[in-house]
Design a protein around this motif. Structure first.
Motif, PDB file in Angstrom:
ATOM      1  N   TYR A 155      -2.845   4.161  -2.919  1.00  0.00           N
ATOM      2  CA  TYR A 155      -2.986   2.955  -3.994  1.00  0.00           C
ATOM      3  C   TYR A 155      -2.567   1.487  -3.392  1.00  0.00           C
ATOM      4  O   TYR A 155      -1.502   1.656  -2.652  1.00  0.00           O
ATOM      5  CB  TYR A 155      -2.399   3.457  -5.180  1.00  0.00           C
ATOM      6  CG  TYR A 155      -3.163   2.655  -6.322  1.00  0.00           C
ATOM      7  CD1 TYR A 155      -2.578   1.610  -7.069  1.00  0.00           C
ATOM      8  CD2 TYR A 155      -4.273   3.221  -6.670  1.00  0.00           C
ATOM      9  CE1 TYR A 155      -3.272   0.970  -8.119  1.00  0.00           C
ATOM     10  CE2 TYR A 155      -5.147   2.893  -7.745  1.00  0.00           C
ATOM     11  CZ  TYR A 155      -4.654   1.735  -8.745  1.00  0.00           C
ATOM     12  OH  TYR A 155      -5.181   1.069  -9.562  1.00  0.00           O
ATOM     13  N   GLY A 156      -2.842   0.592  -4.021  1.00  0.00           N
ATOM     14  CA  GLY A 156      -2.527  -0.627  -3.570  1.00  0.00           C
ATOM     15  C   GLY A 156      -2.072  -1.542  -4.824  1.00  0.00           C
ATOM     16  O   GLY A 156      -2.629  -1.220  -5.831  1.00  0.00           O
ATOM     17  N   THR A 175       0.955  -1.136  -0.004  1.00  0.00           N
ATOM     18  CA  THR A 175       0.003   0.028   0.191  1.00  0.00           C
ATOM     19  C   THR A 175       0.893   1.197  -0.012  1.00  0.00           C
ATOM     20  O   THR A 175       1.766   1.316   0.793  1.00  0.00           O
ATOM     21  CB  THR A 175      -0.805   0.053   1.284  1.00  0.00           C
ATOM     22  OG1 THR A 175      -1.503  -1.189   1.356  1.00  0.00           O
ATOM     23  CG2 THR A 175      -2.008   1.173   1.316  1.00  0.00           C
ATOM     24  N   SER A 186      -5.931   3.383   5.345  1.00  0.00           N
ATOM     25  CA  SER A 186      -4.638   3.952   5.149  1.00  0.00           C
ATOM     26  C   SER A 186      -4.665   5.552   4.646  1.00  0.00           C
ATOM     27  O   SER A 186      -4.037   6.339   5.145  1.00  0.00           O
ATOM     28  CB  SER A 186      -3.951   3.571   4.077  1.00  0.00           C
ATOM     29  OG  SER A 186      -3.847   1.764   4.046  1.00  0.00           O
ATOM     30  N   ASN A 245      -8.460  -1.271   3.029  1.00  0.00           N
ATOM     31  CA  ASN A 245      -7.084  -1.215   3.105  1.00  0.00           C
ATOM     32  C   ASN A 245      -6.794   0.118   2.853  1.00  0.00           C
ATOM     33  O   ASN A 245      -6.085   0.875   3.604  1.00  0.00           O
ATOM     34  CB  ASN A 245      -6.288  -2.170   2.547  1.00  0.00           C
ATOM     35  CG  ASN A 245      -6.771  -3.435   3.010  1.00  0.00           C
ATOM     36  OD1 ASN A 245      -7.053  -3.639   3.955  1.00  0.00           O
ATOM     37  ND2 ASN A 245      -6.709  -4.438   1.714  1.00  0.00           N
ATOM     38  N   SER A 246      -7.336   0.572   1.525  1.00  0.00           N
ATOM     39  CA  SER A 246      -6.724   1.939   1.058  1.00  0.00           C
ATOM     40  C   SER A 246      -7.368   2.943   1.713  1.00  0.00           C
ATOM     41  O   SER A 246      -6.705   4.025   2.052  1.00  0.00           O
ATOM     42  CB  SER A 246      -7.363   1.955  -0.531  1.00  0.00           C
ATOM     43  OG  SER A 246      -6.420   0.875  -1.181  1.00  0.00           O
ATOM     44  N   THR A 301      -8.752   7.992  -3.347  1.00  0.00           N
ATOM     45  CA  THR A 301      -8.366   6.437  -2.834  1.00  0.00           C
ATOM     46  C   THR A 301      -9.454   5.526  -3.268  1.00  0.00           C
ATOM     47  O   THR A 301     -10.843   6.363  -3.384  1.00  0.00           O
ATOM     48  CB  THR A 301      -7.972   6.266  -1.602  1.00  0.00           C
ATOM     49  OG1 THR A 301      -7.498   5.097  -1.231  1.00  0.00           O
ATOM     50  CG2 THR A 301      -9.233   6.633  -0.342  1.00  0.00           C
TER      51      THR A 301
END
Lengths: 313, 332, 517
Positions: C408-409, C268, C369, C365-366, C360
């Motif tokens: 971004y992932g 990430t 974060s 997750n994104s 995002t």
């Protein structure tokens, strides 16, 4: 009477037209496109554009809409899914059938349990027979269905190991999803039947019945009940429609391949043909259910029947 | 019980008791209805007339309790009867017609079925054909085409609905008919029709009747005896001549007659009796009418007036002595 | 009233019957049951880039190479030998002897040609085969790949392009991918497939390596993670990977020793659009960007996103899986709030400033974060909004540089060459930082290094290029790796799963634990 039924069925046409238009319109407003969703982040912009072009996604809203309607009306073809490239109905119908089954079971349970219980609480008002079911109904109506579903899963699958938590392979797999859908409706039925029954019991014609020397039993079961059940019938129809549309939570939780989950999943991919076909199928079903309810109502309530069987001329 | 009377109410008291308060609806009333005659119970809203009627047929709401007295019907104290026996009287020996015809019929049953129900309850062994015949006869009796027995209440007008209700009440040829303001909800021309029909049926069937009304005109037309009720008490009673033509009257009765508008005279406002009925949870100690009476005296506030009897005419007022003679005016 | 009693009795009876009826949908004794997070979209290995689908393809189809996630690198699968020419513009593959598809047909070079030419047509495969000019099959066992330009890291392509039977695919025509097939050469064959509920596999008894130990496999679609956890704890699931970390403690308790938390092959990261016009191109100021990087405590991101089970990252790719990722000699911008404030003051914003929006995707997750980053930046006075959109919408915007910052992932990188996707202006698809703008950076050098690294097979040479490349990128202060999320895996005690891997497990490596009777 037949004219009335035909009229109602003809109403389906503007309903379908409207539903399809609204969905195209709304999806048009939201960001994203099927090409990118299907090909993923790694694909080139040209490839994404090309795919969108192929799928017909880039056509202007009205063109898409008219094309879709033309295909539907002239060829009976609901199109192919952007996502799976399969004919839409191959996916929609089996899943719709699953949701319908669960909804029917749910409605049956909620009616058979909720309505008599509601009657009981009305007849025995202010006693324990009233307080306990009413409080239970209140609580169960307040619990969100996904919480209910998780509790069911935890208790019956995990702790007691009685029922399967997945899919619909065995007959006992139908129990929990149907219960999860049925319980909020049951709670509603209890409260609604109770209020309808209470209203009915306080009516003047109940006095007349008692003054005739009728037993209390006859008064309740013959006079009050018939009148109390009329609005309950309408509600059953409405609830069934609500069940079909709102089953997605139960479907997700119990991993049941139903139509609610299908539509919601495909919204992410902007798979317009599937979304529209699914919604149309649900709309048609709902219309038919309400029509059936209205017909039943007409048979049960002579005041309504009179409206529809007016002698012509 | 007097052989001539079909119903004798003696010293009846009824209360409505809730958690919050106790309403003294009826306080020690006495009514005697002669056989084959009509007794009119007159009074304004809230006087306790309907409570009395419901007490006779024992259809008081759950919060209503009879606290004293007796109701004797054909020698039997109705208040002593167990419920299932009382049911054999209802609709059979004593029938009741309620006030609002629009809502007193079950909307999802045909009128024929509703009449038949009464018949079937009290004549369980009658054959279907016989029941149907009686239904048709009853309908004809109230002036409705027998073929309309399959119709539903909503297909009848207000006046016809009331006829149906009367038909239901009379289907088993009761000895006593209690009619609680049966024409109040109808318009005047229909009122007259229905009243005539009631009178006619009463004469034909020989039914005794307790007619509850606030309309003195009806009393004049149809009643033989009258009781004037106020705040749960009968303040004046007698034959219809006593009440309409007698010399002495209870101040309330005076007020009632006085408040009837006079067609001939010119007046700017109708003459009302000033004030309102006393709060039934908190009745005054002396005479119940004291707040509104123009002849009120000190004694009226302190002491409940005793009965003053002169033949059939009874009064309950401090203005009159026990023999019905006006006392010396004693203001102060 | 009577109806209620009757009904309750009926319900009680039903429940009782269910109890003594069939065993509640639990594991069949010889079927391995795994969880599928979403339905498989297609059985055509060329038609999807979805990781979940690829995991399935890995069981059923073999490529020329296989991926050894546990130990790094690739191994020969259908290929006996792969030989590159001098300048890495041509690869000659010799196929193994005696390999067959599930339908009994031998695997020939012609099938390879068919497979690769098919891949050229499919936009999903573009990023894997765009460097290939043409393919040939001079004889049954020899397959030649001719490239447009020198390209060393061909291994991933050889792994991802699964060889399919020309005969069967042509026969099935349009239906291929929607119905079960025997067109693969892998250890399992698809027995049943339902796009809504999952699929069933049976062992390929004629697999050239020998039939796998586990004979029957069922993938069940559990879209709700809570339902999956309950299913595992109930003994209805044998293998559950990518478990949600919030359920980790209870899953561990249920699984006993059969649990593993491995570093995932994912990253990430935070990207900054240095050409963004927001607030007078404040993000174009190098000092501001560096201040931003120094201000972020990556441990907080770890805590928020993976409950602390993950680890902070300083490289774009995960070194365990990507041997070619440089691991030293570059700026890491270790958390230093004082330095951040200093730089910011130097840049002319001692009291902070607004820097726009962090774009995002809706993935948890994104977005989590991004919120942590927003919070960290607020500590030094930099304010910003967080905007979450569907990932495809995010991609559309980043491609045209319509963003200020983005979280971004990325995942599934096995060679540092993949950095091309992010840094080369001619890259295809996902593209976040455009180094060519405003003549600010030496983008020609960056692109030269990318191409040079791909052109040679000599590892030492490649590393010199990549070391310089990655140091350059970190100097631009436009990309900041944040965390690597772990992968939580639990399995039932019926099976032994060999070495746990984060993504591409192979069921052929699992085996039944023989029950001690």
């Amino acid at each position: 009477m037949y004219r009335y039924i035909v009229k109602r069925i003809l109403f389906l046409i503007p309903t379908i037209l409207g539903v399809a238009f609204i969905i195209y319109f709304v999806l048009n407003l939201t960001p994203g496109n099927p090409g990118r969703s299907i090909l993923g982040a790694n694909a080139s912009q040209e490839a994404v554009d090309q795919l969108n072009e192929e799928l017909g996604y880039n056509d202007p809203l009205l063109v898409k809409y008219v094309n879709y309607m033309k295909k539907l009306v002239l060829e009976g073809d609901f199109g192919t899914s952007y996502f799976t490239k399969q004919p839409v109905m191959n996916e929609v119908l089996p899943r719709f059938w699953v949701t319908l089954q669960l909804s029917i079971i749910g409605i049956i349970i909620s009616t058979l349990v909720g309505v008599p219980l509601g009657m009981l609480t009305a007849v025995k008002q202010y006693s324990a027979w009233d307080y306990i079911p009413s409080i239970l109904a209140f609580l169960l109506a307040a619990i969100p269905s996904f919480v209910l579903g998780m509790v069911l899963l935890l208790v019956f699958s995990l702790k007691l190991n009685l029922l399967p938590s997945y899919g619909l392979d065995t007959w006992d797999a139908y129990i929990m999803p149907s219960l999860c859908m049925a319980i909020p409706i049951t709670a509603f039925n209890v409260r609604f039947t109770k209020s309808s029954m209470l209203e009915s019991i306080r009516a003047d014609y109940i006095d007349t019945a008692r003054a005739k020397g009728a037993t209390e039993r006859t008064v309740i079961w013959k006079h009050a009940l018939k009148n109390a059940l009329l609005p309950v019938i309408t509600n059953i129809g409405l609830n069934m429609g609500g069940l079909i549309m709102g089953a997605v939570v139960s479907e997700r939780l119990f991993s049941v391949p139903g139509i609610g989950a299908l539509i919601v999943d495909r919204i992410n991919y902007k798979d317009e043909p599937v979304i529209i076909a699914g919604t149309i199928v649900i709309s048609i079903t709902f219309t038919i259910i309400m029509l059936i309810v209205d017909i039943i109502y007409a048979y049960v309530d002579p005041r309504i029947k009179a409206k529809y069987t007016r002698i012509k001329g | 019980m007097n052989e001539q009377n079909i119903l004798e109410i003696k010293d009846l008291s009824v209360i409505y008791k809730t958690d919050l308060e106790t309403v003294k609806a009826v306080n020690g009333i006495n009514i005697a209805i002669k056989k084959k005659s009509t007794f009119g119970l007159v009074g304004e809203t809230g006087a306790g007339k309907t409570t009395t009627a419901r007490s006779i047929i024992r259809l008081l709401p759950k919060v209503g309790h009879v606290t004293g007295g007796s109701i004797e019907f054909e020698g039997q104290n109705l208040l002593d009867l167990p419920e299932d026996e009382m049911r054999t009287y209802r609709g059979n020996k004593i029938a009741m017609v309620f006030q609002d015809p629009m809502t007193s019929l079950n909307p999802v049953m045909s009128v024929g079925d509703q009449i038949a129900e009464t018949i079937k309850i009290h004549n369980p062994h009658l054959s279907k054909e016989d029941v149907e015949k009686r239904v048709e006869d009853t309908l004809a009796m109230v002036g409705i085409l027998p073929s309309r027995k399959i119709d539903y209440p909503h297909q009848f007008s207000g006046g016809m609905k009331q006829r149906v209700i009367i038909a239901i009440a009379l289907a088993c040829e009761p000895d006593l008919l209690i009619a609680d303001e049966p024409t109040t909800a109808l318009d005047v021309t229909i009122q007259a029709q229905v009243l005539m029909m009631i009178k006619d049926l009463r004469d034909r069937l020989g039914t005794s009747m307790l007619m509850i009304t606030h309309d003195l005109g009806i009393v004049a037309k149809i009643c033989d005896d009258v009781g004037v009720m106020y705040a749960g008490e009968i303040v004046e009673s007698g034959t219809v001549q006593d009440i309409f033509e007698g010399k002495n009257h209870h101040p309330y009765t005076e007020g009632l007659f006085g408040s009837i508008p006079d067609l001939k005279a010119t007046a700017k406002r109708p003459q009302a009796i000033p004030g309102l009925m006393p709060d039934p949870t908190n009745l005054p100690e002396g005479c119940v009418f004291v707040e509104r009476c123009k002849y009120a005296m000190d004694i009226c506030r302190k002491e409940h007036p005793q009965l003053s009897v002169s033949g059939t005419h009874k009064l309950c007022c401090h203005l009159f002595d026990e023999n019905g003679n006006r006392k010396e005016a004693n203001h102060g | 009233m009577k109806r209620i009693i009757a009904l309750s009795l009926a319900l009680v009876m039903i429940v009782a019957l269910a109890a003594c009826g069939q065993k509640s949908g639990g594991a069949d004794s010889d079927t391995l049951i795994l969880r599928a997070e979403t339905a498989f979209t297609t059985l055509d290995p060329a038609n999807s880039n979805n990781t979940h689908d690829i995991i399935l393809y890995d069981q059923v189809y073999d490529g020329l190479y296989g991926l050894d996630e546990a130990h790094g690198g690739y191994y020969n699968e259908l290929a006996e030998e792969v030989v590159a020419n001098e300048d890495s513009t041509q690869y000659t593959v010799t196929l193994k002897d005696g390999i067959k598809f599930a339908n009994g047909e031998p695997v020939t070079a012609q099938d390879c040609v068919f497979t690769y030419e098919r891949a050229f047509q499919n936009a999903n495969m573009n990023y894997l085969v765009s460097m290939i000019d043409n393919v040939e099959a001079p004889d049954e066992k020899t397959f030649v790949i001719n490239l447009k330009y020198p390209y060393a890291p061909i291994a991933h392509t050889l792994f991802r392009v699964k060889i399919v039977s020309e005969k069967e695919v042509t026969e099935q025509g349009d239906k291929f991918g929607t119905i079960p097939n025997t067109a693969g050469a892998g250890p399992y064959i698809i027995d049943e497939f339902d796009i809504a509920t999952g699929c069933k596999l049976i062992a390929n008894e004629n697999y050239y390596e020998g039939a796998p130990d586990i004979k029957k496999v069922e993938y069940r679609v559990y879209s709700d993670p809570a339902a999956a956890v309950i299913a595992f704890e109930n003994g209805e699931l044998d293998f559950y990977d990518q478990a949600a970390l919030s359920d980790w403690e209870s899953l561990k308790a249920a699984a006993g020793d059969n649990n593993a938390m491995v570093t995932g092959n994912n990253i990430t990261w935070l990207g900054i659009n240095y050409a963004s016009p927001t607030n007078n191109n404040i993000l174009g100021n190098d000092l501001v960007r560096k201040a931003i990087f120094y201000a972020i405590n990556k441990e907080n991101v770890n805590l928020a996103v993976c409950e602390g089970y993950g680890r902070t990252a300083t490289t774009y790719m995960v070194p365990e899986f990507v041997p070619t990722q440089p691991t030293e000699g570059f700026e890491t911008y270790d958390y230093n709030v004082e330095k951040a404030k200093e730089l910011l003051a130097q840049a002319g914003y001692p009291d902070g400033a607004d820097i726009g929006t962090i774009l995002t995707s809706t993935s948890a997750n994104s977005s989590k974060s991004a919120q942590v980053v927003q919070n960290e930046l607020a500590q030094i006075g930099l304010t910003c909004q967080v905007q979450t959109l569907d990932v495809s919408a995010v991609v559309e915007r980043t491609i045209v540089q319509d963003y200020d910052l983005t979280v971004y992932g990325d995942s599934g990188n096995y060679d540092f060459n993949n950095i091309r996707q992010q840094v080369h202006s001619e890259s295809v698809g996902m593209y976040i930082i455009d180094f060519t703008l405003n003549d600010k950076f030496d983008w020609e050098r960056i692109e030269y290094l990318v191409e040079a690294g791909a052109a040679t097979a000599d590892m030492e040479e490649r590393m010199t290029y990549y070391n310089e490349l990655w140091a350059m990128i970190m100097d631009t202060a436009t990309m900041l790796p944040l965390i690597n999320r772990p992968v939580a895996i639990v399995w039932s005690d019926r099976i032994d799963i060999g070495d746990p891997v984060p993504t591409y497990y192979k069921i052929k490596n699992f085996s039944w634990v023989d029950s001690a009777e």
